[in-house]
Design an enzyme around this catalytic site. Sequence first.
Site, PDB file in Angstrom:
ATOM      1  N   ASP A 270      42.907  45.383  32.258  1.00 40.09           N
ATOM      2  CA  ASP A 270      43.166  46.630  32.978  1.00 40.09           C
ATOM      3  C   ASP A 270      44.599  47.148  32.949  1.00 40.09           C
ATOM      4  O   ASP A 270      44.837  48.306  32.670  1.00 40.09           O
ATOM      5  CB  ASP A 270      42.759  46.464  34.458  1.00 40.09           C
ATOM      6  CG  ASP A 270      41.300  46.050  34.616  1.00 40.09           C
ATOM      7  OD1 ASP A 270      40.642  45.780  33.606  1.00 40.09           O
ATOM      8  OD2 ASP A 270      40.827  46.017  35.761  1.00 40.09           O
TER       9      ASP A 270
ATOM     10  N   ARG B 183      48.068  42.270  41.648  1.00 38.48           N
ATOM     11  CA  ARG B 183      47.148  43.332  41.228  1.00 38.48           C
ATOM     12  C   ARG B 183      47.903  44.467  40.540  1.00 38.48           C
ATOM     13  O   ARG B 183      49.117  44.579  40.646  1.00 38.48           O
ATOM     14  CB  ARG B 183      46.420  43.892  42.472  1.00 38.48           C
ATOM     15  CG  ARG B 183      45.590  42.872  43.222  1.00 38.48           C
ATOM     16  CD  ARG B 183      44.331  42.496  42.506  1.00 38.48           C
ATOM     17  NE  ARG B 183      43.535  43.647  42.119  1.00 38.48           N
ATOM     18  CZ  ARG B 183      42.445  43.584  41.351  1.00 38.48           C
ATOM     19  NH1 ARG B 183      42.021  42.426  40.885  1.00 38.48           N
ATOM     20  NH2 ARG B 183      41.788  44.667  41.038  1.00 38.48           N
TER      21      ARG B 183
ATOM     22  N   GLU C 146      40.383  33.205  39.027  1.00 41.09           N
ATOM     23  CA  GLU C 146      40.219  34.341  38.115  1.00 41.09           C
ATOM     24  C   GLU C 146      41.121  34.167  36.893  1.00 41.09           C
ATOM     25  O   GLU C 146      40.719  34.442  35.766  1.00 41.09           O
ATOM     26  CB  GLU C 146      40.574  35.633  38.866  1.00 41.09           C
ATOM     27  CG  GLU C 146      40.262  36.899  38.104  1.00 41.09           C
ATOM     28  CD  GLU C 146      40.508  38.153  38.954  1.00 41.09           C
ATOM     29  OE1 GLU C 146      41.109  38.030  40.041  1.00 41.09           O
ATOM     30  OE2 GLU C 146      40.094  39.241  38.528  1.00 41.09           O
TER      31      GLU C 146
END
Length: 426
Positions: free
Chosen positions: A160, A193, A390
């Site tokens: 991303d 993030r 993750e």
Amino acid sequence: MNVHIDQAKQILVANDRGGYTVPTDRLYPFQWNWDSAFVAMGFALYDTDRAYRELERLVEGQWADGMIPHIVFHQPSDTYFPGPSVWRTKHAVPTSGITQPPVFAIALRKLHEVAGRQAEARTLPLYEAALKWHRWWYRARDPEGSGLVALLHPWESGSDNSPAWDIALARVPTTTDTPVVRKDTGHVNAEMRPRDEDYKRFIHLVDAYAACGWDPAKQWKKAPFKIAEIQTTAILLKAGEDLEHLAGLFGRTEDAAEIAGFNDRTRKAILSQWRPKLSRFVSRDLISGDDVEAATQAGFIPLLSLDLDAGIADALVTEMKAWSKGLKVAFPTTKPGIAAWEPKRYWRGPAWAIINWLLIDGLKRNGHPDAAEELRKSTITAIETEGFAEYFDPVTGEGCGGLGFSWTAAAYMWLTKAASTAARVQ
Ligand code: GLC
């Protein structure tokens, strides 16, 4: 039984929502495309029926034009943004409007091989879905026939917030029609993030494509972000090889010839993206016409799908070793030490088990079993030490992001191949 295998299986049970597996609870509460393909390969080691279900449920989201979306919203959830009301797509089951790396046919071939000939009836509809999707890739995302497929949104890469998008994404405005109400930072540390500014650009793109009614030709004309991307194209080629193999098994000679045509074109196109001075392959920004030179893992993924000359393969491996030097966990998704490098922030440095899985297969294919083995062991140790995170901080080895992650569990099972049927899977 290896206690970690048991834990990995428990994670897949806990993340089961009725024949499909969420990547992790709350942070990602729906079915994600390439996550499910990796998970299906994990299931293939011990439960072929469940592995088929995973792929069948994903295909429920396939659009009439062949696209398999990056998210299928089987059931509502308010723990994720952007949900169906932001995507505004028209499919019967709510889905997102963009896609993700086509690992699907790679998983399908592996599954078919373990399930055996009697599974042909179950494999065939999935084979047809995969072929439709591959045709979509070439029609919608390579209309000029270059052999490289383009991404219109960074999320389509599965990486991303990779530094690979920094230059192209900076051209995308931060204005949005849709209010940006992030949910991810309520579940995990914001430092790990993507940044708020990135999120606004991500949503600007969603608004722009929704305004095109998700029509691929209109989107191609209007897209403010368009990257012919090397990692996705390399995965598409490996999946194309596997699809061609299945077409052969099923006596679909016309399909096999069509797929071989796609594969040949793509093989040549990937080779033309080799940059000796970088010792990597590069993507191309179709808006500026420039190479994407950002130093990320994507440049090594062609190992997976090409039989490279020894000179190229050796140069890639030497470069990979230089990036990995002194790290606790390889392989970093951004080259350590460069300005963009952030070892805890998502795709800007951390090591991901599924990327390692692809690289390990690629290193084996290209005559570097020792480098493959080193990476395999490093991945296994990271997971056994920190759990099924993750991703991992490559410097400290710390498990980061969401926990109890499905594809990390599947990667662990695959990389240890300790489940009972493993020996039958190549
Ligand atoms: C993030 C990742 C993407 C993954 C998804 C679900 O968006 O970047 O690759 O598919 O999470 O795990």
